[in-house]
Design a protein around this motif. Structure first.
Motif, PDB file in Angstrom:
ATOM      1  N   VAL A   1       8.163  49.859  67.578  1.00  0.00           N
ATOM      2  CA  VAL A   1       8.424  49.633  69.000  1.00  0.00           C
ATOM      3  C   VAL A   1       9.640  48.720  69.161  1.00  0.00           C
ATOM      4  O   VAL A   1       9.997  47.964  68.247  1.00  0.00           O
ATOM      5  N   GLU A   2      10.260  48.799  70.328  1.00  0.00           N
ATOM      6  CA  GLU A   2      11.389  47.939  70.670  1.00  0.00           C
ATOM      7  C   GLU A   2      11.156  47.311  72.035  1.00  0.00           C
ATOM      8  O   GLU A   2      10.455  47.873  72.885  1.00  0.00           O
ATOM      9  N   LEU A   3      11.766  46.155  72.233  1.00  0.00           N
ATOM     10  CA  LEU A   3      11.631  45.413  73.473  1.00  0.00           C
ATOM     11  C   LEU A   3      12.948  44.696  73.755  1.00  0.00           C
ATOM     12  O   LEU A   3      13.551  44.117  72.842  1.00  0.00           O
ATOM     13  N   ASN A   4      13.391  44.728  75.012  1.00  0.00           N
ATOM     14  CA  ASN A   4      14.583  43.976  75.403  1.00  0.00           C
ATOM     15  C   ASN A   4      14.172  42.580  75.842  1.00  0.00           C
ATOM     16  O   ASN A   4      13.309  42.418  76.709  1.00  0.00           O
ATOM     17  N   SER A   5      14.775  41.569  75.235  1.00  0.00           N
ATOM     18  CA  SER A   5      14.496  40.180  75.578  1.00  0.00           C
ATOM     19  C   SER A   5      15.810  39.423  75.654  1.00  0.00           C
ATOM     20  O   SER A   5      16.534  39.334  74.661  1.00  0.00           O
ATOM     21  N   GLN A   6      16.149  38.922  76.816  1.00  0.00           N
ATOM     22  CA  GLN A   6      17.373  38.141  77.023  1.00  0.00           C
ATOM     23  C   GLN A   6      18.612  38.913  76.590  1.00  0.00           C
ATOM     24  O   GLN A   6      19.546  38.350  76.015  1.00  0.00           O
ATOM     25  N   GLY A   7      18.592  40.229  76.835  1.00  0.00           N
ATOM     26  CA  GLY A   7      19.745  41.057  76.508  1.00  0.00           C
ATOM     27  C   GLY A   7      19.822  41.460  75.053  1.00  0.00           C
ATOM     28  O   GLY A   7      20.827  42.050  74.630  1.00  0.00           O
ATOM     29  N   ASN A   8      18.802  41.178  74.282  1.00  0.00           N
ATOM     30  CA  ASN A   8      18.758  41.540  72.868  1.00  0.00           C
ATOM     31  C   ASN A   8      17.559  42.439  72.592  1.00  0.00           C
ATOM     32  O   ASN A   8      16.537  42.360  73.280  1.00  0.00           O
ATOM     33  N   VAL A   9      17.676  43.279  71.583  1.00  0.00           N
ATOM     34  CA  VAL A   9      16.582  44.166  71.209  1.00  0.00           C
ATOM     35  C   VAL A   9      15.741  43.500  70.122  1.00  0.00           C
ATOM     36  O   VAL A   9      16.255  43.115  69.068  1.00  0.00           O
ATOM     37  N   LEU A  10      14.451  43.347  70.422  1.00  0.00           N
ATOM     38  CA  LEU A  10      13.488  42.891  69.426  1.00  0.00           C
ATOM     39  C   LEU A  10      12.805  44.122  68.854  1.00  0.00           C
ATOM     40  O   LEU A  10      12.416  45.029  69.594  1.00  0.00           O
ATOM     41  N   ARG A  11      12.640  44.148  67.543  1.00  0.00           N
ATOM     42  CA  ARG A  11      12.048  45.312  66.878  1.00  0.00           C
ATOM     43  C   ARG A  11      10.740  44.902  66.217  1.00  0.00           C
ATOM     44  O   ARG A  11      10.644  43.831  65.624  1.00  0.00           O
ATOM     45  N   GLY A  12       9.744  45.787  66.349  1.00  0.00           N
ATOM     46  CA  GLY A  12       8.433  45.408  65.852  1.00  0.00           C
ATOM     47  C   GLY A  12       7.549  46.579  65.493  1.00  0.00           C
ATOM     48  O   GLY A  12       7.976  47.742  65.497  1.00  0.00           O
ATOM     49  N   MET A  13       6.310  46.258  65.175  1.00  0.00           N
ATOM     50  CA  MET A  13       5.310  47.245  64.796  1.00  0.00           C
ATOM     51  C   MET A  13       4.051  47.003  65.632  1.00  0.00           C
ATOM     52  O   MET A  13       3.571  45.881  65.733  1.00  0.00           O
ATOM     53  N   MET A  14       3.570  48.110  66.224  1.00  0.00           N
ATOM     54  CA  MET A  14       2.361  48.047  67.036  1.00  0.00           C
ATOM     55  C   MET A  14       1.231  48.761  66.321  1.00  0.00           C
ATOM     56  O   MET A  14       1.434  49.815  65.711  1.00  0.00           O
ATOM     57  N   HIS A  15       0.038  48.189  66.410  1.00  0.00           N
ATOM     58  CA  HIS A  15      -1.160  48.761  65.806  1.00  0.00           C
ATOM     59  C   HIS A  15      -2.156  49.049  66.920  1.00  0.00           C
ATOM     60  O   HIS A  15      -2.551  48.132  67.662  1.00  0.00           O
ATOM     61  N   ILE A  16      -2.574  50.311  67.052  1.00  0.00           N
ATOM     62  CA  ILE A  16      -3.507  50.722  68.095  1.00  0.00           C
ATOM     63  C   ILE A  16      -4.717  51.371  67.437  1.00  0.00           C
ATOM     64  O   ILE A  16      -4.572  52.332  66.677  1.00  0.00           O
TER      65      ILE A  16
ATOM     66  N   VAL B   1       0.510  43.591  68.055  1.00  0.00           N
ATOM     67  CA  VAL B   1       1.941  43.874  67.900  1.00  0.00           C
ATOM     68  C   VAL B   1       2.594  42.693  67.203  1.00  0.00           C
ATOM     69  O   VAL B   1       2.204  41.535  67.416  1.00  0.00           O
ATOM     70  N   ARG B   2       3.563  43.015  66.337  1.00  0.00           N
ATOM     71  CA  ARG B   2       4.296  42.012  65.566  1.00  0.00           C
ATOM     72  C   ARG B   2       5.784  42.294  65.741  1.00  0.00           C
ATOM     73  O   ARG B   2       6.287  43.296  65.255  1.00  0.00           O
ATOM     74  N   PHE B   3       6.484  41.438  66.459  1.00  0.00           N
ATOM     75  CA  PHE B   3       7.925  41.583  66.622  1.00  0.00           C
ATOM     76  C   PHE B   3       8.663  40.571  65.756  1.00  0.00           C
ATOM     77  O   PHE B   3       8.184  39.459  65.533  1.00  0.00           O
ATOM     78  N   ASP B   4       9.847  40.954  65.279  1.00  0.00           N
ATOM     79  CA  ASP B   4      10.783  39.985  64.715  1.00  0.00           C
ATOM     80  C   ASP B   4      11.427  39.237  65.878  1.00  0.00           C
ATOM     81  O   ASP B   4      11.883  39.861  66.847  1.00  0.00           O
ATOM     82  N   PHE B   5      11.459  37.907  65.795  1.00  0.00           N
ATOM     83  CA  PHE B   5      12.165  37.133  66.797  1.00  0.00           C
ATOM     84  C   PHE B   5      13.673  37.412  66.718  1.00  0.00           C
ATOM     85  O   PHE B   5      14.182  37.909  65.696  1.00  0.00           O
TER      86      PHE B   5
ATOM     87  N   LYS C   1      14.570  29.787  72.654  1.00  0.00           N
ATOM     88  CA  LYS C   1      14.782  31.236  72.693  1.00  0.00           C
ATOM     89  C   LYS C   1      13.561  31.975  72.147  1.00  0.00           C
ATOM     90  O   LYS C   1      13.190  33.031  72.668  1.00  0.00           O
ATOM     91  N   GLU C   2      12.940  31.428  71.108  1.00  0.00           N
ATOM     92  CA  GLU C   2      11.739  32.067  70.573  1.00  0.00           C
ATOM     93  C   GLU C   2      10.590  31.983  71.584  1.00  0.00           C
ATOM     94  O   GLU C   2       9.788  32.923  71.705  1.00  0.00           O
ATOM     95  N   ILE C   3      10.506  30.887  72.308  1.00  0.00           N
ATOM     96  CA  ILE C   3       9.492  30.782  73.358  1.00  0.00           C
ATOM     97  C   ILE C   3       9.725  31.864  74.409  1.00  0.00           C
ATOM     98  O   ILE C   3       8.779  32.540  74.851  1.00  0.00           O
ATOM     99  N   GLN C   4      10.972  32.057  74.817  1.00  0.00           N
ATOM    100  CA  GLN C   4      11.258  33.097  75.805  1.00  0.00           C
ATOM    101  C   GLN C   4      10.994  34.481  75.236  1.00  0.00           C
ATOM    102  O   GLN C   4      10.467  35.349  75.936  1.00  0.00           O
ATOM    103  N   ASN C   5      11.339  34.702  73.957  1.00  0.00           N
ATOM    104  CA  ASN C   5      10.956  35.957  73.293  1.00  0.00           C
ATOM    105  C   ASN C   5       9.447  36.158  73.405  1.00  0.00           C
ATOM    106  O   ASN C   5       8.971  37.247  73.736  1.00  0.00           O
ATOM    107  N   GLY C   6       8.693  35.086  73.122  1.00  0.00           N
ATOM    108  CA  GLY C   6       7.239  35.174  73.156  1.00  0.00           C
ATOM    109  C   GLY C   6       6.701  35.508  74.535  1.00  0.00           C
ATOM    110  O   GLY C   6       5.772  36.320  74.676  1.00  0.00           O
ATOM    111  N   ILE C   7       7.274  34.913  75.564  1.00  0.00           N
ATOM    112  CA  ILE C   7       6.856  35.207  76.939  1.00  0.00           C
ATOM    113  C   ILE C   7       7.184  36.656  77.288  1.00  0.00           C
ATOM    114  O   ILE C   7       6.369  37.360  77.909  1.00  0.00           O
ATOM    115  N   ASP C   8       8.360  37.125  76.872  1.00  0.00           N
ATOM    116  CA  ASP C   8       8.741  38.513  77.139  1.00  0.00           C
ATOM    117  C   ASP C   8       7.815  39.483  76.412  1.00  0.00           C
ATOM    118  O   ASP C   8       7.452  40.540  76.952  1.00  0.00           O
ATOM    119  N   ILE C   9       7.427  39.149  75.186  1.00  0.00           N
ATOM    120  CA  ILE C   9       6.481  39.995  74.446  1.00  0.00           C
ATOM    121  C   ILE C   9       5.131  40.010  75.147  1.00  0.00           C
ATOM    122  O   ILE C   9       4.493  41.056  75.287  1.00  0.00           O
TER     123      ILE C   9
END
Length: 260
Positions: free
Chosen positions: A5-20, A63-67, A84-92
């Motif tokens: 999965v991918e997520l936009n946070s503060q104009g950057n793409v965070l990349r991660g893995m989701m487990h469902i 879900v596990r994203f790279d900061f 910035k990591e806190i804001q990443n965390g809030i966006d996640i």
């Protein structure tokens, strides 16, 4: 099911893995995992990968994203700050809460090392959205020690003159240091009023066990603290690893296993 999965946070793409979890018909309880300093979404010895897969077997998604600046996410290590990591965390967190298959009343945070510091602060800032908090060796002292220009036992007193610190071949920016001067993690973490599970090794010299003792004092009866004798920061034995894993799984399954 595991999916990228991918997520936009503060104009950057965070990349991660989701487990469902498979075969779940109703809303899914969920855990967001935050990794530590100089690590990525899999964590040391793939411990977060294991935790995600075992949660999935228990019917709990994650879900596990790279900061930013870590793993496969955008940026470089020199871009990171704790804020910035806190804001990443809030966006996640917001991303997860808006997934239509997630039970928004059963979303927990889990963090290791600096990820534990970030998780505790996100929980404090967004306590209404976090039903449980799991922390392994939380490194809130990294922020306070850096105010004295010490980083994980390394003297970085020349960071002002050089404009950076060489951290095992990675460039830690002056911005990271200056950001830490503005933060009071214990104050922010103390705003969280839900259940907490703490696990720390008594031989940890990277993140002092005194951090978890202090958090226990802050959270009082809402927190359970497990001190693993002989374990250091990386929990480098099968027995230490099992003790930490079992504690987190028991806590998260108990808090997320039934609708609240």
């Amino acid at each position: 099911m595991e999916k990228y999965v991918e997520l936009n946070s503060q104009g950057n793409v965070l990349r991660g893995m989701m487990h469902i979890p498979d075969g779940i018909s109703g809303p899914v309880p969920f855990v967001i995992l935050f990794h530590g300093f100089q690590d990525d979404r899999n964590e040391i010895n793939f411990v977060h990968t294991e935790l995600s897969r075992r949660l999935c077997l228990a019917g709990i998604g994650s879900v596990r994203f790279d900061f930013l600046g870590s793993g496969e996410s955008d940026g470089t290590f020199s871009d990171i700050t704790v804020s910035k990591e806190i804001q990443n965390g809030i966006d996640i967190l917001d991303y997860v809460l808006n997934l239509d298959f997630v039970d928004a009343n059963r979303v927990a945070l889990h963090g290791l090392s600096l990820g534990g510091c970030v998780a505790s602060m996100v929980a404090g800032l967004r306590k209404e959205s976090v039903c449980a908090l799991s922390l392994w060796c939380p490194a809130l002292d990294l922020v306070y020690n850096l105010k004295n220009k010490m980083l994980c036992g390394m003297d970085v007193s020349d960071i002002d003159q050089k404009g950076y610190a060489d951290v095992e071949g990675l460039c830690l920016s002056l911005d990271f240091y200056e950001d830490c001067l503005k933060l009071d993690p214990y104050c922010i973490a103390s705003q969280y009023d839900g259940p907490v599970n703490l696990v720390h090794g008594d031989q940890d010299i990277t993140a002092s066990p005194e951090v978890s003792y202090h958090l226990k004092e802050i959270y009082q009866e809402r927190a359970k603290l497990t001190i693993v004798e002989g374990a250091e920061h990386r929990f480098l034995s099968m027995d230490y690893r099992k003790a930490r894993m079992d504690s987190a799984l028991e806590f998260l399954e108990s808090r997320l296993g039934e609708s609240k």
